[in-house]
Design a protein around this motif. Structure first.
Motif, PDB file in Angstrom:
ATOM      1  N   PHE A 110      76.859  38.108  22.063  1.00  0.00           N
ATOM      2  CA  PHE A 110      78.165  38.303  21.445  1.00  0.00           C
ATOM      3  C   PHE A 110      78.863  36.993  21.090  1.00  0.00           C
ATOM      4  O   PHE A 110      80.016  36.987  20.684  1.00  0.00           O
ATOM      5  N   GLU A 111      78.150  35.889  21.223  1.00  0.00           N
ATOM      6  CA  GLU A 111      78.694  34.604  20.795  1.00  0.00           C
ATOM      7  C   GLU A 111      78.670  34.474  19.273  1.00  0.00           C
ATOM      8  O   GLU A 111      79.284  33.572  18.706  1.00  0.00           O
ATOM      9  N   GLN A 112      77.955  35.364  18.605  1.00  0.00           N
ATOM     10  CA  GLN A 112      77.870  35.325  17.147  1.00  0.00           C
ATOM     11  C   GLN A 112      78.494  36.583  16.557  1.00  0.00           C
ATOM     12  O   GLN A 112      78.311  37.679  17.074  1.00  0.00           O
ATOM     13  N   ARG A 113      79.220  36.404  15.464  1.00  0.00           N
ATOM     14  CA  ARG A 113      79.974  37.515  14.883  1.00  0.00           C
ATOM     15  C   ARG A 113      79.064  38.579  14.257  1.00  0.00           C
ATOM     16  O   ARG A 113      79.465  39.727  14.109  1.00  0.00           O
ATOM     17  N   ASP A 114      77.852  38.204  13.881  1.00  0.00           N
ATOM     18  CA  ASP A 114      76.944  39.165  13.252  1.00  0.00           C
ATOM     19  C   ASP A 114      75.945  39.755  14.244  1.00  0.00           C
ATOM     20  O   ASP A 114      74.851  40.169  13.871  1.00  0.00           O
ATOM     21  N   TRP A 115      76.345  39.825  15.503  1.00  0.00           N
ATOM     22  CA  TRP A 115      75.430  40.265  16.555  1.00  0.00           C
ATOM     23  C   TRP A 115      74.883  41.666  16.314  1.00  0.00           C
ATOM     24  O   TRP A 115      73.778  41.994  16.737  1.00  0.00           O
ATOM     25  N   TYR A 116      75.637  42.489  15.612  1.00  0.00           N
ATOM     26  CA  TYR A 116      75.181  43.856  15.313  1.00  0.00           C
ATOM     27  C   TYR A 116      73.800  43.851  14.650  1.00  0.00           C
ATOM     28  O   TYR A 116      72.975  44.734  14.889  1.00  0.00           O
ATOM     29  N   LEU A 117      73.585  42.856  13.794  1.00  0.00           N
ATOM     30  CA  LEU A 117      72.376  42.831  12.980  1.00  0.00           C
ATOM     31  C   LEU A 117      71.167  42.288  13.727  1.00  0.00           C
ATOM     32  O   LEU A 117      70.077  42.199  13.171  1.00  0.00           O
ATOM     33  N   MET A 118      71.373  41.947  15.009  1.00  0.00           N
ATOM     34  CA  MET A 118      70.256  41.532  15.844  1.00  0.00           C
ATOM     35  C   MET A 118      69.508  42.743  16.408  1.00  0.00           C
ATOM     36  O   MET A 118      68.486  42.599  17.080  1.00  0.00           O
ATOM     37  N   ALA A 119      69.999  43.933  16.139  1.00  0.00           N
ATOM     38  CA  ALA A 119      69.353  45.146  16.641  1.00  0.00           C
ATOM     39  C   ALA A 119      67.936  45.269  16.088  1.00  0.00           C
ATOM     40  O   ALA A 119      67.716  45.049  14.890  1.00  0.00           O
ATOM     41  N   PRO A 120      66.969  45.598  16.937  1.00  0.00           N
ATOM     42  CA  PRO A 120      65.612  45.843  16.425  1.00  0.00           C
ATOM     43  C   PRO A 120      65.635  46.940  15.365  1.00  0.00           C
ATOM     44  O   PRO A 120      66.273  47.979  15.552  1.00  0.00           O
ATOM     45  N   ASN A 121      64.983  46.682  14.251  1.00  0.00           N
ATOM     46  CA  ASN A 121      64.893  47.629  13.132  1.00  0.00           C
ATOM     47  C   ASN A 121      66.218  47.856  12.416  1.00  0.00           C
ATOM     48  O   ASN A 121      66.385  48.859  11.710  1.00  0.00           O
ATOM     49  N   SER A 122      67.167  46.934  12.582  1.00  0.00           N
ATOM     50  CA  SER A 122      68.433  47.033  11.864  1.00  0.00           C
ATOM     51  C   SER A 122      68.225  46.833  10.359  1.00  0.00           C
ATOM     52  O   SER A 122      67.330  46.093   9.937  1.00  0.00           O
ATOM     53  N   GLU A 123      69.068  47.488   9.585  1.00  0.00           N
ATOM     54  CA  GLU A 123      69.100  47.226   8.142  1.00  0.00           C
ATOM     55  C   GLU A 123      69.588  45.797   7.913  1.00  0.00           C
ATOM     56  O   GLU A 123      70.484  45.317   8.612  1.00  0.00           O
ATOM     57  N   SER A 124      69.041  45.117   6.949  1.00  0.00           N
ATOM     58  CA  SER A 124      69.395  43.715   6.731  1.00  0.00           C
ATOM     59  C   SER A 124      70.713  43.583   5.968  1.00  0.00           C
ATOM     60  O   SER A 124      71.119  44.483   5.213  1.00  0.00           O
ATOM     61  N   TYR A 125      71.340  42.446   6.160  1.00  0.00           N
ATOM     62  CA  TYR A 125      72.555  42.113   5.406  1.00  0.00           C
ATOM     63  C   TYR A 125      72.293  42.194   3.907  1.00  0.00           C
ATOM     64  O   TYR A 125      73.108  42.738   3.142  1.00  0.00           O
TER      65      TYR A 125
ATOM     66  N   GLN B 292      77.468  53.797   2.752  1.00  0.00           N
ATOM     67  CA  GLN B 292      77.292  54.117   4.167  1.00  0.00           C
ATOM     68  C   GLN B 292      77.105  52.849   5.003  1.00  0.00           C
ATOM     69  O   GLN B 292      76.853  51.760   4.492  1.00  0.00           O
ATOM     70  N   GLU B 293      77.263  53.030   6.310  1.00  0.00           N
ATOM     71  CA  GLU B 293      77.201  51.903   7.232  1.00  0.00           C
ATOM     72  C   GLU B 293      75.787  51.337   7.331  1.00  0.00           C
ATOM     73  O   GLU B 293      74.805  51.998   6.981  1.00  0.00           O
ATOM     74  N   PHE B 294      75.696  50.095   7.805  1.00  0.00           N
ATOM     75  CA  PHE B 294      74.402  49.525   8.174  1.00  0.00           C
ATOM     76  C   PHE B 294      73.676  50.490   9.109  1.00  0.00           C
ATOM     77  O   PHE B 294      74.289  51.066  10.014  1.00  0.00           O
TER      78      PHE B 294
ATOM     79  N   GLY C 175      69.424  50.480  13.659  1.00  0.00           N
ATOM     80  CA  GLY C 175      68.106  50.547  14.268  1.00  0.00           C
ATOM     81  C   GLY C 175      68.095  51.116  15.675  1.00  0.00           C
ATOM     82  O   GLY C 175      68.686  52.167  15.945  1.00  0.00           O
ATOM     83  N   ASP C 176      67.445  50.381  16.584  1.00  0.00           N
ATOM     84  CA  ASP C 176      67.248  50.870  17.951  1.00  0.00           C
ATOM     85  C   ASP C 176      68.535  50.871  18.773  1.00  0.00           C
ATOM     86  O   ASP C 176      68.558  51.413  19.878  1.00  0.00           O
ATOM     87  N   TRP C 177      69.588  50.262  18.249  1.00  0.00           N
ATOM     88  CA  TRP C 177      70.846  50.207  19.008  1.00  0.00           C
ATOM     89  C   TRP C 177      71.811  51.341  18.668  1.00  0.00           C
ATOM     90  O   TRP C 177      72.885  51.425  19.253  1.00  0.00           O
ATOM     91  N   GLU C 178      71.444  52.185  17.736  1.00  0.00           N
ATOM     92  CA  GLU C 178      72.342  53.294  17.430  1.00  0.00           C
ATOM     93  C   GLU C 178      72.502  54.179  18.669  1.00  0.00           C
ATOM     94  O   GLU C 178      71.534  54.480  19.364  1.00  0.00           O
ATOM     95  N   LYS C 179      73.744  54.531  18.953  1.00  0.00           N
ATOM     96  CA  LYS C 179      74.175  55.306  20.128  1.00  0.00           C
ATOM     97  C   LYS C 179      74.232  54.473  21.406  1.00  0.00           C
ATOM     98  O   LYS C 179      74.609  54.978  22.464  1.00  0.00           O
ATOM     99  N   ALA C 180      73.866  53.183  21.339  1.00  0.00           N
ATOM    100  CA  ALA C 180      73.900  52.330  22.528  1.00  0.00           C
ATOM    101  C   ALA C 180      75.343  52.006  22.908  1.00  0.00           C
ATOM    102  O   ALA C 180      76.234  51.920  22.060  1.00  0.00           O
ATOM    103  N   TYR C 181      75.558  51.812  24.213  1.00  0.00           N
ATOM    104  CA  TYR C 181      76.866  51.397  24.717  1.00  0.00           C
ATOM    105  C   TYR C 181      76.960  49.873  24.661  1.00  0.00           C
ATOM    106  O   TYR C 181      76.069  49.177  25.156  1.00  0.00           O
ATOM    107  N   ILE C 182      78.024  49.374  24.060  1.00  0.00           N
ATOM    108  CA  ILE C 182      78.194  47.923  23.938  1.00  0.00           C
ATOM    109  C   ILE C 182      78.204  47.236  25.306  1.00  0.00           C
ATOM    110  O   ILE C 182      77.576  46.173  25.465  1.00  0.00           O
TER     111      ILE C 182
END
Length: 204
Positions: free
Chosen positions: A112-127, A89-91, A94-101
């Motif tokens: 968005f200057e970094q390719r892994d910006w998704y993982l900056m979400a508060p409470n995101s699952e770690s890489y 399943q996907e990462f 965290g708090d960004w689920e359902k958020a508009y980009i």
């Protein structure tokens, strides 16, 4: 590694089209998403010498299951035989689920200057948490040698990265296609492009 793995991402979803993040939440496939899954399924059908030698594994999230069922039908595999595996399943975003980009771009324009910006979400699952579950899947002797894996954008990138031993930066430099899939075999990755009309944006 001795396994032969066809790895694909689910088709376009409503949230993809709306530029919304999904993570562990879900939205249904769009008409384009159905088309993408169908075209990939037909492409796979033409590549499999014996469909009975192949098992379909899917993330348990709805958009992946929808895609897996379409692919199975095109190949001629009973959808009831699809194996759901939470390791795919996907990462969790965290708090960004359902958020508009676009909203995130306004709030944090440099994000968005970094390719892994998704993982900056508060409470995101770690890489590393996702890497661990993909490593576990690839090492699992109960998984057959010939599998078709339906996963997600970011998790699929990690999957390819683990398979080839990529660095963190290499993992997040990969694209996340919904109109192509990958063959992982003999320690090499081959990309198979399919002819569908894709959306301009690629979101998770």
């Amino acid at each position: 590694m001795s396994k032969n793995i066809f790895l694909l991402r689910h088709g376009q979803t409503v949230f993809n089209a709306q530029q919304r993040l999904q993570g562990h939440c879900n939205s249904d496939l769009t008409d384009l998403g159905h088309q993408q899954a169908s075209v990939i399924g037909l492409s796979l059908k033409n590549k499999l010498a014996n469909k009975r030698q192949w098992t379909i594994y899917s993330s348990p999230l709805g958009r992946a299951i929808q895609t897996a069922e379409i692919v199975a039908q095109q190949i001629g595999i009973d959808p009831s035989e699809i194996v759901q595996d939470a390791r795919l399943q996907e990462f969790c975003l965290g708090d960004w689920e359902k958020a508009y980009i676009p909203d995130l771009k306004i709030i944090q324009p440099r994000l968005f200057e970094q390719r892994d910006w998704y993982l900056m979400a508060p409470n995101s699952e770690s890489y590393y948490a996702v890497k661990d579950r993909i490593e576990d899947f690839l090492a699992d002797i109960s998984v057959p040698d010939n599998v078709i894996v339906i996963s997600h954008g970011l998790t699929g990138a990690v999957f390819r990265g683990v398979y080839l031993g990529m660095t963190y930066n290499e993992v997040f430099s990969q694209d996340l296609p919904q109109d192509a899939y990958f063959l992982l075999a003999n320690d090499k990755i081959s990309r198979i492009q399919c002819e569908t009309h894709t959306a301009d944006t690629v979101t998770i």
